[in-house]
Design a protein around this motif. Sequence first.
Motif, PDB file in Angstrom:
ATOM      1  N   PRO A  72      -9.382   5.248  -3.183  1.00  0.00           N
ATOM      2  CA  PRO A  72      -9.449   4.000  -2.413  1.00  0.00           C
ATOM      3  C   PRO A  72     -10.790   3.307  -2.641  1.00  0.00           C
ATOM      4  CG  PRO A  72      -8.875   5.899  -1.029  1.00  0.00           C
ATOM      5  CD  PRO A  72      -9.401   6.428  -2.314  1.00  0.00           C
ATOM      6  N   ARG A  73     -10.778   1.975  -2.608  1.00  0.00           N
ATOM      7  CA  ARG A  73     -12.003   1.207  -2.832  1.00  0.00           C
ATOM      8  C   ARG A  73     -12.019  -0.014  -1.923  1.00  0.00           C
ATOM      9  NH1 ARG A  73     -15.684  -0.012  -7.316  1.00  0.00           N
ATOM     10  NH2 ARG A  73     -16.368  -2.182  -7.190  1.00  0.00           N
ATOM     11  N   ILE A  89      -5.079   5.736   3.731  1.00  0.00           N
ATOM     12  CA  ILE A  89      -5.554   4.387   3.434  1.00  0.00           C
ATOM     13  C   ILE A  89      -5.440   3.542   4.696  1.00  0.00           C
ATOM     14  CG2 ILE A  89      -5.319   2.362   1.954  1.00  0.00           C
ATOM     15  CD1 ILE A  89      -5.929   4.900   0.401  1.00  0.00           C
ATOM     16  N   LEU A 123      -7.111   2.151  -5.819  1.00  0.00           N
ATOM     17  CA  LEU A 123      -6.366   1.303  -4.886  1.00  0.00           C
ATOM     18  C   LEU A 123      -7.382   0.472  -4.123  1.00  0.00           C
ATOM     19  CD1 LEU A 123      -3.419   2.378  -2.566  1.00  0.00           C
ATOM     20  CD2 LEU A 123      -5.097   0.675  -1.904  1.00  0.00           C
ATOM     21  N   SER A 124      -7.473  -0.797  -4.475  1.00  0.00           N
ATOM     22  CA  SER A 124      -8.423  -1.697  -3.819  1.00  0.00           C
ATOM     23  C   SER A 124      -7.755  -2.390  -2.637  1.00  0.00           C
ATOM     24  CB  SER A 124      -8.921  -2.748  -4.809  1.00  0.00           C
ATOM     25  OG  SER A 124      -9.647  -3.761  -4.136  1.00  0.00           O
ATOM     26  N   THR A 125      -8.468  -2.444  -1.517  1.00  0.00           N
ATOM     27  CA  THR A 125      -7.951  -3.143  -0.327  1.00  0.00           C
ATOM     28  C   THR A 125      -8.534  -4.544  -0.200  1.00  0.00           C
ATOM     29  OG1 THR A 125      -9.670  -2.123   1.054  1.00  0.00           O
ATOM     30  CG2 THR A 125      -7.550  -0.981   0.924  1.00  0.00           C
ATOM     31  N   VAL A 137       0.845  -1.197   0.000  1.00  0.00           N
ATOM     32  CA  VAL A 137       0.000   0.000   0.000  1.00  0.00           C
ATOM     33  C   VAL A 137       0.881   1.248   0.000  1.00  0.00           C
ATOM     34  CG1 VAL A 137      -1.676   1.363   1.309  1.00  0.00           C
ATOM     35  CG2 VAL A 137      -1.972  -1.113   1.116  1.00  0.00           C
ATOM     36  N   THR A 170      -5.139   0.287   6.867  1.00  0.00           N
ATOM     37  CA  THR A 170      -4.585  -1.053   6.611  1.00  0.00           C
ATOM     38  C   THR A 170      -4.883  -2.037   7.742  1.00  0.00           C
ATOM     39  OG1 THR A 170      -2.456  -0.369   7.551  1.00  0.00           O
ATOM     40  CG2 THR A 170      -2.727  -0.172   5.153  1.00  0.00           C
ATOM     41  N   GLY A 198     -11.983   8.243   2.466  1.00  0.00           N
ATOM     42  CA  GLY A 198     -10.753   7.970   1.733  1.00  0.00           C
ATOM     43  C   GLY A 198      -9.964   9.195   1.336  1.00  0.00           C
ATOM     44  N   LEU A 252      -5.570  12.182  -2.778  1.00  0.00           N
ATOM     45  CA  LEU A 252      -6.441  11.126  -2.261  1.00  0.00           C
ATOM     46  C   LEU A 252      -7.907  11.482  -2.483  1.00  0.00           C
ATOM     47  CD1 LEU A 252      -4.637  10.204   1.078  1.00  0.00           C
ATOM     48  CD2 LEU A 252      -4.823   8.779  -0.969  1.00  0.00           C
ATOM     49  N   ASN A 253      -8.565  10.716  -3.338  1.00  0.00           N
ATOM     50  CA  ASN A 253      -9.991  10.882  -3.633  1.00  0.00           C
ATOM     51  C   ASN A 253     -10.370  12.346  -3.855  1.00  0.00           C
ATOM     52  OD1 ASN A 253     -12.185   9.317  -4.257  1.00  0.00           O
ATOM     53  ND2 ASN A 253     -12.914   9.091  -2.170  1.00  0.00           N
TER      54      ASN A 253
END
Length: 495
Positions: free
Chosen positions: A80-81, A215, A100-102, A64, A217, A211, A462-463
């Motif tokens: 972020p998704r 991000i 960026l998918s988590t 990440v 984690t 988001g 970021l977003n």
Amino acid sequence: MSTLTANPDFEQRRRDVAAALCAVLPPHCVLSRLEDTRPYECDGLSAYRQPPMVVALPEDESQVAAVLEVCRTLNVPVVPRGAGTGLSGGAMPIAQGVVLSTAKLNRIVRVDPYARTAVVQPGVRNLAISEAAAPHGLYYAPDPSSQIACTIGGNVAENSGGVHCLKYGLTVHNVLRARVVTIEGDVIELGGEALDAPGLDLLAVFIGSEGMLGIVTEVTVKLVPKPAVARVIMASFADVVTGANAVARVIAAGIIPAGLEMMDQTSSRMVEPFVHAGYDLDAAAILLCEADGTLDEVEDEIARMAAVLRDAGASAIAVSTSEEERLRFWSGRKNAFPAAGRISPDYYCMDGTIPRKNLAQVLAGIAQMEVKYGLRCANVFHAGDGNLHPLILFDANQPDELARAEAFGADILALCVAVGGTITGEHGVGIEKIDSMCVQFKPAELAAFFAVKRAFDPLALLNPDKAIPTLHRCAEFGRMRVTNGVLPHANLPRF
């Protein structure tokens, strides 16, 4: 193929970003072909779609941080998704940005039955936390309707609630700690596992920030003991206003149910053939009121609630007699959104919050808007905390119906603000309600929001362009929108 994706400069940019990401991620964790990125083009607000330039699927925290470093270096916006179940367009991609998918950070790190906590990665499903805690007689209380699919990372981003949020609180009340990677690659911890944490309460700022600040984690959540008994009252009302007033009567009696939900007849009739919940289809509105605790506590609370509801005008009262029946009652409420597809090609789900005392007034206002816009609306919502979820029913195949649905929704949110409420309760702002932010907040307040974002994300990567409108946007919105002959925010600068 769109004009943008056919542009040679764009294609070169895509190749450069994908190559840079492949240098820090395994190749299978980078998607750049249109057919691979297409599934990420929208979240649950599917009326708005935009394929991303590249999708990154990091598998751990270090990856990440590496993705964010690449994007910072190349000046690429990052969206972020989580699971993509959001309903406000918060995870809609940017054409020249990275999603960026988590999803791959999906490990339950540990469950501590003594501290009553669970430490989980952001890609863990909401319901999976309760499943992991069940052997210890514990569960995670916030339960959005999408809990079988939505993830804790997305819940943190939107400050999600659920049907039991009245008694047990929203995500912000059930998260103790979040581990976050900033756009600058720093790993920070907000909150802590103790009852309090030193310094400013930045955890509360981060939860619900959609988001825009970092991000997540890893998340530490509270677990609560599973109640020994839970039962639900289904109370029927001959009209919606009487049902809405009954909600305030229950709370005024000093009762805090585990859940207190309301559905109008349109909602009940669209849900019943879908799940066979046993709803009273002759009632203009039904309330679902749950009591949980020990057997004695539940019997006492059910009796007290039933008395209040009868006194408030309930025409019929049914009480669940088994756990199966209780879950069936709730299944109807939790399946209201997908059931809308049985009676309408499309629906637009709104999310506003109002003081409970104004429920009847706002529902009457929504009924008038149905006539104004020529569209039906099914009302289903968290009545106990005043969080409305009107489902505006429309047909996108008709040229003007989406526009009318959006105008209908904007009017509902403006009414929520007018009675002392807010434009969102748990779905977030995203792109859906960004203009309505201009109705709720003054320029100085919006400037303060931007100041917080700049403190976390000085490059605005970021977003971007979500949740907080610029003053320029509000000025343009103010020019376009006149309500009852009055121009809102006439003091905004005109650019």
